[in-house]
Design an enzyme around this catalytic site. Structure first.
Site, PDB file in Angstrom:
ATOM      1  N   GLU A 261       0.839  -1.191   0.000  1.00 40.76           N
ATOM      2  CA  GLU A 261       0.000   0.000   0.000  1.00 40.76           C
ATOM      3  C   GLU A 261       0.877   1.245   0.000  1.00 40.76           C
ATOM      4  O   GLU A 261       1.680   1.415   0.919  1.00 40.76           O
ATOM      5  CB  GLU A 261      -0.891  -0.015   1.249  1.00 40.76           C
ATOM      6  CG  GLU A 261      -2.007   0.995   1.235  1.00 40.76           C
ATOM      7  CD  GLU A 261      -2.952   0.802   2.412  1.00 40.76           C
ATOM      8  OE1 GLU A 261      -2.970   1.684   3.296  1.00 40.76           O
ATOM      9  OE2 GLU A 261      -3.658  -0.216   2.458  1.00 40.76           O
ATOM     10  N   HIS A 280      -7.499   3.484   1.133  1.00 40.56           N
ATOM     11  CA  HIS A 280      -7.443   3.421   2.596  1.00 40.56           C
ATOM     12  C   HIS A 280      -8.119   4.651   3.202  1.00 40.56           C
ATOM     13  O   HIS A 280      -7.546   5.356   4.045  1.00 40.56           O
ATOM     14  CB  HIS A 280      -5.997   3.303   3.079  1.00 40.56           C
ATOM     15  CG  HIS A 280      -5.887   2.730   4.468  1.00 40.56           C
ATOM     16  ND1 HIS A 280      -4.807   1.994   4.886  1.00 40.56           N
ATOM     17  CD2 HIS A 280      -6.729   2.781   5.540  1.00 40.56           C
ATOM     18  CE1 HIS A 280      -4.977   1.620   6.137  1.00 40.56           C
ATOM     19  NE2 HIS A 280      -6.139   2.088   6.572  1.00 40.56           N
TER      20      HIS A 280
END
Length: 329
Positions: A261, A280
């Protein structure tokens, strides 16, 4: 002399909330990467961190530090065991964004079932095809498996029941107390995966849960089932998920978190037609970030005053006599 608080990173415009609750000098990292943190850590009496890694080397360099406060729930970016060995109090904020993450879970379930991604893309490209992306799925009567039954999963329950979904749950080690009304707890993960039309992950990332959804688990799911992850990306084997999507083993995935990520440019999941992907953002709202900043700052302020914060991750550190705190470091 005011204490110095090192802020590794934060996800909101400024530190005004923190400054209201912490009478301290703020040392704000530019990148938050290890090399920079190693340079800044010796000046820190406390550390506030969101996503950046506070590992053993950073903790060792922070020779004045008495506490590390996490902006958030999960602790996979902090070496809690090493902090405890050094006598450093670690705190988190476990209760600031339950509604936001539960709403994001519902959003991803609906987006997948109603084919929002391909339909929106088709219209933006000049089309007007109500069959773009296939036939939408009726959720009433479908089964959703909640993997984990902590606070966020419990907030998901009334949201999906309002859609007429049946709710199954597998206790992955998190959560306590009996299941909410209308929730059937399954005996093992395999049973739930085989039965569910939607699998939604609500677990902390630990050595035991890392990669808990891999090729084997994905093969147990129905070919028409969806995977939703609003917890931690590393709960899922990313490459196994890509293979399952490409092979038609599952019908789609809704991901607010990924591993790695962010995903690198050009990664297959970024433009996969069966994936709804958000950056996110599940925790994020005007109310949740203000609450998070305040609670994280209060935790740190309490330790700097010599007290015990509201949410202590390693309470055993308080068993070290005060005179031995420096010896432990």
């Amino acid at each position: 002399m005011k204490p110095t608080v090192l802020v590794t990173d934060y996800a909101w415009p400024d530190l005004e909330v923190e400054r209201r609750f912490l009478d301290a000098e703020f040392l704000v990292a530019r990148t938050g990467e290890r090399e920079e943190l190693l340079e800044l850590a010796p000046a820190a009496d406390a550390i506030l961190t969101c996503w950046k890694t506070v590992d053993a080397s950073v903790l060792d360099a922070a020779t004045r530090c008495v506490t590390v406060g996490r902006y958030g729930v999960g602790l996979d970016n902090i070496d809690v065991a090493h902090a405890t060995a050094l006598g450093i109090v670690v705190s988190n904020v476990p209760d600031f964004c339950g509604d936001e993450v539960a709403d994001t879970t519902l959003l991803l379930v609906l987006a997948l079932a109603r084919r929002l991604g391909p339909l929106s893309a088709d219209v933006r490209a000049g089309g007007w095809d109500n069959r773009a992306g296939g036939t939408p799925v009726r959720l009433r009567g479908k089964k959703i498996l909640l993997v984990g039954l902590g606070g966020i999963a419990r907030r998901v329950v009334p949201r999906v029941r309002a859609l007429g979904m049946q709710v199954l749950a597998f206790r992955s080690g998190g959560g306590s107390g009996g299941p909410p009304d209308g929730v059937r707890v399954v005996g093992d993960l395999a049973e739930g995966l085989a039965e569910a039309d939607v699998v939604s992950l609500h677990c902390p990332l630990t050595p035991r849960t890392r990669g808990m959804i891999g090729a084997r688990e994905l093969s147990m799911m129905k070919s028409g089932a969806y995977l939703v992850n609003t917890s931690r990306g590393a709960l899922v084997d990313t490459e196994a998920l890509v293979r399952a999507l490409d092979g038609g083993d599952i019908a789609g995935a809704g991901l607010d978190v990924t591993d790695p990520e962010p995903l690198p440019a050009g990664h297959r999941l970024r433009d996969h037609p069966l994936v709804v992907l958000t950056p996110h953002v599940g925790f994020y709202s005007d109310g949740s970030t203000a609450e998070l900043a305040e609670k994280a700052a209060r935790n740190v302020a309490e330790v700097l005053r010599g007290g015990r914060p509201a949410n202590v991750v390693n309470p055993e550190v308080f068993q070290i006599p005060a005179l031995r705190m420096e010896e432990a470091r």
